[in-house]
Design an enzyme around this catalytic site. Structure first.
Site, mmCIF file in Angstrom:
data_model
loop_
_atom_site.group_PDB
_atom_site.id
_atom_site.type_symbol
_atom_site.label_atom_id
_atom_site.label_comp_id
_atom_site.label_asym_id
_atom_site.label_seq_id
_atom_site.Cartn_x
_atom_site.Cartn_y
_atom_site.Cartn_z
ATOM 1 N N GLU A 40 -49.467 19.676 -35.253
ATOM 2 C CA GLU A 40 -50.744 19.467 -34.578
ATOM 3 C C GLU A 40 -50.522 19.468 -33.081
ATOM 4 O OE1 GLU A 40 -52.255 15.258 -33.731
ATOM 5 O OE2 GLU A 40 -51.428 15.016 -35.744
ATOM 6 N N THR A 69 -55.952 14.264 -31.725
ATOM 7 C CA THR A 69 -56.746 13.500 -30.756
ATOM 8 C C THR A 69 -58.146 14.088 -30.648
ATOM 9 O OG1 THR A 69 -54.643 13.292 -29.537
ATOM 10 C CG2 THR A 69 -56.559 12.207 -28.599
ATOM 11 N N LYS A 128 -54.660 8.616 -41.589
ATOM 12 C CA LYS A 128 -53.652 8.425 -40.550
ATOM 13 C C LYS A 128 -53.594 6.944 -40.204
ATOM 14 C CE LYS A 128 -53.023 9.437 -35.608
ATOM 15 N NZ LYS A 128 -53.500 10.276 -34.487
#
Length: 214
Positions: A40, A69, A128
């Site tokens: 990512e 993010t 997450k």
């Protein structure tokens, strides 16, 4: 893409966040060359959308490539246009809903049991656990797996090689690793050192998978 299947297969998500877009791109490509399949690119890095777009061109249409993010619906849409095929959020919010509306799988940031229930309700593909070290480390993950034994957790935050092994042994589906893996490569540091760390982490996570961690 089937994010959950990929997490179960590869056990490691590399998190690239850099101040040098060219170095960040080289970091992504080096990681993939070393067998780190899930990468990512954090939108908090310099020119992150351009890095994602360039990585997509270099890797081709079928390679997994995530944007991290992701905070807003606009972030989600921009990441998709750049070529991301999965999204990672630090928390719950409009980005998770936007990902689902766009048909993109999402690894949604959670910390508490209340967050977990909300993430499942929103349709998150995996959870997450962030920031994992501050939340209590592998022991906290074990505690969460009591009431949530079948949910796919991916601890992120302060995950070094030893912690990666411990989280996987505690039942994590995969781990997300930033600076302990990336080091300064995405800011122009050594790619040779990055490659060495990548081999170390992939060996550790593969060993955990062979050992039967979920």
């Amino acid at each position: 893409m089937d994010l959950l299947t990929a997490l179960r297969a590869h056990r490691l998500v590399a998190i690239v966040r850099g101040g040098d877009a060219d170095a960040a791109l080289k970091t992504v490509l080096a990681l993939v060359e070393e067998g780190v399949t899930l990468v990512e690119v954090s939108l908090s890095g310099r020119d992150a959308l351009e890095v994602i777009a360039a990585a997509r061109t270099a890797l081709g249409p079928d390679a997994p490539l995530g944007a991290g993010t992701v905070l807003t619906a606009d972030d989600a849409r921009a990441a998709r246009r750049a070529g991301a095929d999965f999204l990672v959020t630090p928390a719950l919010g409009e980005a998770v809903e936007a990902a689902r509306a766009l048909g993109l799988p999402v690894l949604a940031g959670v910390m508490t049991p209340t967050d977990i229930v909300a993430a499942v309700r929103l349709g998150a593909d995996a959870l997450k656990l962030f920031p994992a070290a501050q939340a209590g480390g592998p022991s906290y993950l074990r505690a969460l797996r009591g009431p949530f034994p079948t949910l796919p957790f991916v601890p992120v935050g302060g995950v070094d090689e030893d912690a990666a092994r411990a989280y996987l042994a505690a039942g994590a589906t995969a781990v997300g690793v930033g600076s302990p893996l990336i080091g300064d490569a995405a800011d122009g540091g050594s790619l040779d050192a990055l490659r060495s760390r990548a081999r170390t982490f992939t060996a550790a996570t593969r060993a955990a998978a062979l050992g039967g961690a979920r």
